[in-house]
Design a protein around this motif. Structure first.
Motif, PDB file in Angstrom:
ATOM      1  N   LEU A 145       0.846  -1.192   0.000  1.00 12.75           N
ATOM      2  CA  LEU A 145       0.000   0.000   0.000  1.00 12.75           C
ATOM      3  C   LEU A 145       0.880   1.239   0.000  1.00 12.75           C
ATOM      4  N   TYR A 146       0.621   2.141  -0.938  1.00 13.06           N
ATOM      5  CA  TYR A 146       1.376   3.382  -1.079  1.00 13.06           C
ATOM      6  C   TYR A 146       0.492   4.546  -0.650  1.00 13.06           C
ATOM      7  N   ILE A 147       0.989   5.339   0.291  1.00 13.71           N
ATOM      8  CA  ILE A 147       0.194   6.459   0.795  1.00 13.71           C
ATOM      9  C   ILE A 147       1.065   7.703   0.846  1.00 13.71           C
ATOM     10  N   GLN A 148       0.697   8.706   0.057  1.00  7.11           N
ATOM     11  CA  GLN A 148       1.411   9.978   0.052  1.00  7.11           C
ATOM     12  C   GLN A 148       0.694  10.972   0.958  1.00  7.11           C
ATOM     13  N   GLY A 149       1.471  11.841   1.595  1.00 10.81           N
ATOM     14  CA  GLY A 149       0.870  12.782   2.522  1.00 10.81           C
ATOM     15  C   GLY A 149       0.199  12.037   3.654  1.00 10.81           C
ATOM     16  N   VAL A 150       0.918  11.057   4.188  1.00 11.79           N
ATOM     17  CA  VAL A 150       0.315  10.115   5.123  1.00 11.79           C
ATOM     18  C   VAL A 150      -0.091  10.804   6.425  1.00 11.79           C
ATOM     19  N   SER A 151      -1.172  10.308   6.979  1.00  8.46           N
ATOM     20  CA  SER A 151      -1.629  10.743   8.303  1.00  8.46           C
ATOM     21  C   SER A 151      -2.292   9.551   8.954  1.00  8.46           C
ATOM     22  N   GLY A 152      -2.503   9.658  10.256  1.00  6.82           N
ATOM     23  CA  GLY A 152      -3.176   8.576  10.957  1.00  6.82           C
ATOM     24  C   GLY A 152      -4.552   8.314  10.383  1.00  6.82           C
ATOM     25  N   LYS A 153      -5.263   9.376  10.042  1.00 11.20           N
ATOM     26  CA  LYS A 153      -6.614   9.208   9.497  1.00 11.20           C
ATOM     27  C   LYS A 153      -6.576   8.463   8.174  1.00 11.20           C
ATOM     28  N   LYS A 154      -5.602   8.807   7.335  1.00 11.92           N
ATOM     29  CA  LYS A 154      -5.516   8.159   6.030  1.00 11.92           C
ATOM     30  C   LYS A 154      -5.189   6.674   6.177  1.00 11.92           C
ATOM     31  N   LEU A 155      -4.268   6.353   7.093  1.00 13.78           N
ATOM     32  CA  LEU A 155      -3.956   4.952   7.346  1.00 13.78           C
ATOM     33  C   LEU A 155      -5.167   4.211   7.890  1.00 13.78           C
ATOM     34  N   ASP A 156      -5.842   4.833   8.816  1.00 18.01           N
ATOM     35  CA  ASP A 156      -7.024   4.237   9.430  1.00 18.01           C
ATOM     36  C   ASP A 156      -8.055   3.886   8.365  1.00 18.01           C
ATOM     37  N   VAL A 157      -8.347   4.841   7.507  1.00 17.12           N
ATOM     38  CA  VAL A 157      -9.343   4.631   6.457  1.00 17.12           C
ATOM     39  C   VAL A 157      -8.885   3.530   5.498  1.00 17.12           C
ATOM     40  N   THR A 158      -7.606   3.556   5.120  1.00 20.06           N
ATOM     41  CA  THR A 158      -7.100   2.588   4.138  1.00 20.06           C
ATOM     42  C   THR A 158      -7.183   1.160   4.661  1.00 20.06           C
ATOM     43  N   TYR A 159      -6.742   0.932   5.893  1.00 16.72           N
ATOM     44  CA  TYR A 159      -6.725  -0.435   6.411  1.00 16.72           C
ATOM     45  C   TYR A 159      -8.122  -0.910   6.815  1.00 16.72           C
ATOM     46  N   ARG A 160      -8.970  -0.015   7.246  1.00 23.81           N
ATOM     47  CA  ARG A 160     -10.367  -0.415   7.465  1.00 23.81           C
ATOM     48  C   ARG A 160     -11.011  -0.819   6.141  1.00 23.81           C
ATOM     49  N   MET A 161     -10.709  -0.054   5.102  1.00 19.89           N
ATOM     50  CA  MET A 161     -11.258  -0.361   3.786  1.00 19.89           C
ATOM     51  C   MET A 161     -10.762  -1.717   3.300  1.00 19.89           C
ATOM     52  N   ALA A 162      -9.472  -2.020   3.542  1.00 16.75           N
ATOM     53  CA  ALA A 162      -8.927  -3.317   3.131  1.00 16.75           C
ATOM     54  C   ALA A 162      -9.705  -4.456   3.772  1.00 16.75           C
ATOM     55  N   TRP A 163     -10.047  -4.290   5.050  1.00 12.21           N
ATOM     56  CA  TRP A 163     -10.806  -5.337   5.746  1.00 12.21           C
ATOM     57  C   TRP A 163     -12.232  -5.418   5.216  1.00 12.21           C
ATOM     58  N   LEU A 164     -12.880  -4.284   5.034  1.00 15.72           N
ATOM     59  CA  LEU A 164     -14.262  -4.271   4.545  1.00 15.72           C
ATOM     60  C   LEU A 164     -14.376  -4.835   3.133  1.00 15.72           C
ATOM     61  N   ARG A 165     -13.350  -4.644   2.329  1.00 15.40           N
ATOM     62  CA  ARG A 165     -13.387  -5.150   0.959  1.00 15.40           C
ATOM     63  C   ARG A 165     -13.037  -6.646   0.886  1.00 15.40           C
ATOM     64  N   GLY A 166     -12.816  -7.264   2.020  1.00 17.88           N
ATOM     65  CA  GLY A 166     -12.612  -8.707   2.040  1.00 17.88           C
ATOM     66  C   GLY A 166     -11.202  -9.166   1.752  1.00 17.88           C
ATOM     67  N   LEU A 167     -10.208  -8.270   1.850  1.00 17.50           N
ATOM     68  CA  LEU A 167      -8.822  -8.708   1.640  1.00 17.50           C
ATOM     69  C   LEU A 167      -8.401  -9.658   2.754  1.00 17.50           C
ATOM     70  N   LYS A 168      -7.558 -10.597   2.406  1.00 23.09           N
ATOM     71  CA  LYS A 168      -7.046 -11.537   3.404  1.00 23.09           C
ATOM     72  C   LYS A 168      -5.788 -11.007   4.077  1.00 23.09           C
ATOM     73  N   THR A 169      -4.946 -10.332   3.320  1.00 26.14           N
ATOM     74  CA  THR A 169      -3.673  -9.860   3.874  1.00 26.14           C
ATOM     75  C   THR A 169      -3.281  -8.538   3.220  1.00 26.14           C
ATOM     76  N   THR A 170      -2.385  -7.826   3.880  1.00 26.05           N
ATOM     77  CA  THR A 170      -1.664  -6.710   3.261  1.00 26.05           C
ATOM     78  C   THR A 170      -0.182  -6.933   3.524  1.00 26.05           C
ATOM     79  N   TYR A 171       0.634  -6.241   2.779  1.00 28.43           N
ATOM     80  CA  TYR A 171       2.092  -6.436   2.867  1.00 28.43           C
ATOM     81  C   TYR A 171       2.722  -5.126   3.331  1.00 28.43           C
ATOM     82  N   TYR A 172       3.773  -4.672   2.720  1.00 29.10           N
ATOM     83  CA  TYR A 172       4.462  -3.467   3.169  1.00 29.10           C
ATOM     84  C   TYR A 172       3.585  -2.218   3.030  1.00 29.10           C
ATOM     85  N   LEU A 173       3.781  -1.300   3.956  1.00 28.80           N
ATOM     86  CA  LEU A 173       3.239   0.044   3.842  1.00 28.80           C
ATOM     87  C   LEU A 173       4.356   0.952   3.328  1.00 28.80           C
TER      88      LEU A 173
END
Length: 959
Positions: A865-893
């Motif tokens: 996962l690539y995140i520019q202008g990173v913030s806690g909120k952006k990370l929070d939204v991204t990883y919650r979205m990964a779970w809601l979309r049914g992903l099994k795993t994530t790798y490097y941030l």
């Protein structure tokens, strides 16, 4: 000097003193002819002063007088007649010119004599076109003239069929960098260095450089094999076959190759070798093969590229009925780059120690003997190139009671320090350091300390700076995060059954344990706010790159093998989801389809893809039976379940060929459609193999046997998790009902069939973008174990050329902006969208595309996962979205803070500064206290890893 006469012109038969005779260089004897001396001197003047010199009275008079003096001098020396050598006459001509003060003419005459002397000497040594002044030093220390003819042949061959490359420029610029006495390798290096400096201006020069490198490879291998001292590209059409046969003989004699290879029909296989496929390599791909893959003896590589692919093909065909036919089929698939086996298979197929598998997953038991047995297994597996995933959840937490000693446990972390140091110590004979990832479930009482393993501060005895780590997150924890609930941490010694539970059963039992803490039945626990722990997980992920976030429940609920055990972790690269236990070490065997090579005229070639997938699945299934197993638990598991992991690479290149931007719904749809086709053909191929060879041992009771395919298993996840917590697309285009019937009737040869690995190294070999990754930079210098390589996006260059935008200014702008076209005003908007780099792609597009693929995959994906202008909120939204979309795993941030984007001066050279820190995968130095709240408010920043660093993360086992 080309107007000068040949060296024998001064001694032809005419009127001169009959008693004088001349020995020519051919050995012939002729009568002396003074007029030939006149002709020779006249041509020398013409060569210096021009054609008018031939009619000049000054020259005419001088030549007549000098010729007469030379003839008289010989008559005085030999008054009774005799024999002269041609060199004696030329010496007198040279002396006469110098005495007369004609220095320029004399110098030209001397150079002329030397040039022709070198030409005669070179002709005897097989040098067709010697350089007038430069010699090369041969390996035995002798010297010979530099063969310009061969250099021109090599360079013009290297440029053949490539647009916008200039062979003459390479030759001329290379000669400027040579010196008299240069070695053969120095000549080759000069040619390659000249070509590679032009790559940033024209991407096709990477192929030129690779073809020039081939000359070195051929010289090294062919001379070692006793086939030839050197060879051109055209020569290899005939030389590959005897080189292949000699290679098999020597490899077996050196005890490096399996003697069984000698029982193949080597003549038939040699005839199948296609030397023209050597021209497909980029410089990076060929240098990578040379440095890491070719078999060598005493540091001499005696394996050529097409021989490597045939060796691997033979190694995978050992148990086939028609071994030669299958080997040729496998060879053609590998050498075309339509599909590539994983690194361990390329390393070891056909060798005496054929460890071909990529990944090993283990569960560590909660006793000292079991813990150290697991660490020993790590060492043995790491020795033979396997990437490791360890499930540490069963090990009791810090403070747990130890009955045997009547003491208290020190928890998981001290053992992980040992694992870390073992990975460093056992590095496969120096080829690369061992690589392992430790997994821990989020309810484990040691999880907070586990999260901090990669920090740069704190007690270094409780830090693991070389090891990877990952959170194994239950769905219930994510629900508590969404609902702002509490979360309770336990020691597995008090609740061992949680380790094997998932879904609704886990939730029910977990809540019972929570009730026991309130009633006083459980004393060792800790209650935290789920959101606080989630924030800490994200904070450490941003700050240290670890632990990765992976999801337990979708891995288990959608696993075809849920009847036969539990998935307790993923692997080193988070794409493998197989059951593990004390008795079974899960093994996976990987390979990847080059999706880009299946795009034809703007369309995905379904027929070609089907054939590639079928052959690839057969090759992967063969790995299981041929493979060397370092530990018995791995053999037991692999033969029982026969899992394989067919993945893909070149996804970004495919989008370029289709004219689709990564940040588009069309790209998400293509991810869906392409993965559906791969899944459909892979499942059918495995089922057809079952009809031919029999289904895998534990097939009965699996989801396959129940007619539940990966697409159908989404419903299981939805029922257990709850519909409001899952947002996955379930559309399809293929005839899945027909395939369900085939699978239930024929069975499956493999318990698992698909997994998308990182492919960093094998995609380099094939010259395409790795895995499912977006382009990291459009122009950069890649630095890895093989050196530094200029990499430029050839698709982008082509499009910019079509619009007359590719020039020096554009190149410099790309360097300044780290390979990004976004800040360059004259780049049209459609090209800015098409060539957006990884940090310019919003993570939602990465997650959405991954979700579409995940519905078709029975294992998982290595998703960065690539995140520019990173913030806690952006990370929070991204990883919650990964779970809601049914992903099994994530790798490097890959996190890039806003301050990292700023630039100060064009001269800072950041594009080429590939040596600075490791970004997401390594700890960021802490400038001072920075709390989670600061992080969540976006007050932190982190440098992104360079493109070169990204390819070097983790290990090559999955790549």
């Amino acid at each position: 000097m080309n107007q000068m006469l040949s060296s024998d012109d001064i001694s032809l038969n005419t009127t001169a003193p009959q008693q004088l005779r001349v020995i020519k260089r051919t050995g012939d004897v002729v009568e002396f002819d003074a007029s030939k001396v006149s002709v020779a001197m006249t041509k020398a003047f013409i060569a210096v002063e021009g054609d008018n010199a031939g009619t000049s009275s000054r020259v005419r008079d001088f030549v007549a007088q000098a010729s007469q003096q030379i003839a008289q001098a010989f008559q005085r020396r030999l008054p009774d007649g005799g024999t002269l050598h041609i060199e004696d006459i030329q010496d007198q001509v040279e002396l006469a010119l110098m005495r007369a003060g004609e220095q320029k003419v004399a110098r030209a005459y001397v150079l002329y004599r030397e040039e022709h002397a070198r030409a005669r000497a070179a002709e005897g040594e097989g040098v067709a076109k010697p350089h007038p002044t430069l010699n090369v030093t041969l390996p035995d220390g002798s010297r010979r003239p530099l063969d310009l003819g061969r250099i021109e042949t090599l360079v013009f061959d290297a440029c053949e069929g490539l647009e916008n490359v200039d062979a003459r420029r390479i030759v001329e610029d290379s000669l400027k960098n040579l010196y008299d006495g240069v070695g053969l390798e120095g000549v080759a290096t000069a040619l390659m260095m000249t070509a590679r400096t032009l790559v940033e201006k024209e991407p096709n020069y990477t192929y030129v450089t690779a073809r020039l490198l081939q000359d070195n490879l051929r010289r090294e291998a062919l001379s070692f094999l006793g086939i030839a001292e050197e060879a051109t590209y055209q020569d290899m059409a005939k030389l590959y076959k005897p080189a292949f046969q000699a290679y098999i003989e020597k490899g077996i004699a050196f005890e490096q190759l399996d003697p069984e290879l000698a029982t193949f029909d080597l003549v038939r296989l040699g005839d199948a070798l296609d030397h023209s496929r050597d021209n497909q390599f980029t410089y990076l791909s060929l240098q990578t093969l040379y440095d890491r893959y070719f078999i060598h003896r005493d540091d001499v590589r005696y394996e050529l590229p097409q021989v490597l692919f045939m060796r691997v093909a033979m190694g995978l065909s050992l148990n086939e009925d028609d071994r030669e036919a299958r080997a040729i089929e496998f060879y053609r698939l590998l050498s075309s780059f339509d599909y590539m086996a994983s690194t361990p298979t390329l390393f070891n197929a056909g060798t005496l120690r054929s460890q071909l598998s990529s990944c090993y997953l283990t569960t560590v038991p909660d006793n000292l003997d079991g813990i150290y047995s697991a660490i020993r297994d790590n060492a043995m597996l790491s020795k033979w190139a396997g990437g490791l995933g360890n499930d540490w959840t069963p090990v009791r937490a810090l403070g747990s009671y130890i009955k045997g000693t009547n003491g208290k446990s020190q928890g998981v972390v001290p053992f992980l320090k040992v694992v870390n140091d073992t990975a460093v110590a056992v590095n496969q004979g120096g080829k690369r350091k061992g690589a392992v990832c430790a997994y821990l479930e989020t309810w484990h009482l040691d999880v907070e300390e586990f999260i901090e393993l990669r920090k740069n501060t704190g007690d270094d005895r409780r830090r693991t700076h070389d090891m990877n780590s990952a959170n194994w997150v239950p769905d219930l924890f994510m629900k508590r995060v969404f609902d702002d609930g509490d979360w309770t941490l336990f020691s597995p010694a008090d609740c061992p059954d949680l380790h094997d539970l998932y879904g609704a059963a886990f939730e029910k039992r977990y809540e019972e344990y929570e009730a026991m803490t309130r009633s006083g039945q459980l004393k060792l626990f800790k209650r935290v706010k789920a959101k606080d722990l989630w924030r800490k997980m994200l904070s450490m992920l941003f700050e240290t790159g670890h632990p990765w976030i992976t999801f337990k429940d979708p891995c288990n609920l959608r696993s075809p093998q849920s009847h036969a055990g539990v998935v307790h972790s993923s692997n080193l690269c988070t794409e493998i989801t197989l059951n593990t236990s004390v008795e079974e070490i899960a093994v996976c065997n990987l390979g990847s389809i080059n999706l880009a090579s299946h795009i034809d005229n703007g369309e995905l070639d379904g027929d070609k893809l089907r054939q590639t997938v079928r052959t690839a699945v057969r090759m992967l299934d063969n790995v299981i039976d041929i493979n060397y197993y370092a530990v018995p638990q791995a053999r037991n598991s692999n033969l029982k379940h026969r899992p394989v992991g067919l993945g893909l690479m070149g996804f970004q290149d495919s989008l370029y060929q289709l004219g689709i931007a990564y940040t588009s719904s069309e790209a998400v749809d293509f991810a869906d459609r392409s993965m559906e086709l791969i899944s459909y053909h892979a499942i059918e191929a495995s089922s057809d193999l079952a009809a031919e060879r029999g289904h895998y041992e534990s097939f009965e009771g699996s989801l396959w046997s129940l007619g539940i395919l990966p697409l159908d298993s989404i419903e299981r996840l939805k029922l257990e998790r709850g519909e409001k917590y899952l947002d996955m697309d379930t559309s399809s285009t293929q005839d899945w009902e027909r395939l369900r019937e085939k699978v239930t009737s024929q069975g499956m040869r493999n318990s698992n069939v698909m997994a998308i690995a990182p492919t960093a190294t094998i995609s380099n070999i094939c010259g395409v973008s790795q895995s499912i990754e977006p382009t990291y930079q459009n122009l950069y210098v890649k630095s890895n174990l093989s050196g530094e390589f200029t990499v430029v996006n050839a698709h982008m260059v082509r499009d910019l050329k079509e619009r007359d935008l590719w020039d020096e200014v554009m190149i410099n702008d790309l360097k300044y902006y780290d390979g990004s076209v976004q800040p360059i005003d004259r780049v049209p908007e459609d090209l800015k969208a098409k060539y957006a780099t990884a940090f310019e792609v919003e993570p939602k597009w990465l997650v959405d595309a991954a979700s579409r693929r995940q519905k078709w995959i029975d294992q998982a994906q290595s998703l960065n996962l690539y995140i520019q202008g990173v913030s806690g909120k952006k990370l929070d939204v991204t990883y919650r979205m990964a779970w809601l979309r049914g992903l099994k795993t994530t790798y490097y941030l890959r996190a890039l803070g806003a301050t990292s984007v700023e630039k100060s001066t064009v001269d800072r050279g950041s594009l080429n500064a590939v040596g600075h820190g490791a970004g997401a995968p390594s700890p960021v130095p802490e400038a001072g206290p920075r709390g989670i709240d600061d992080f969540l408010q976006g007050k932190g920043s982190q440098r992104a890893p360079t493109a070169g660093e990204i390819d070097e993360l983790g290990c090559e086992a999955c790549q």
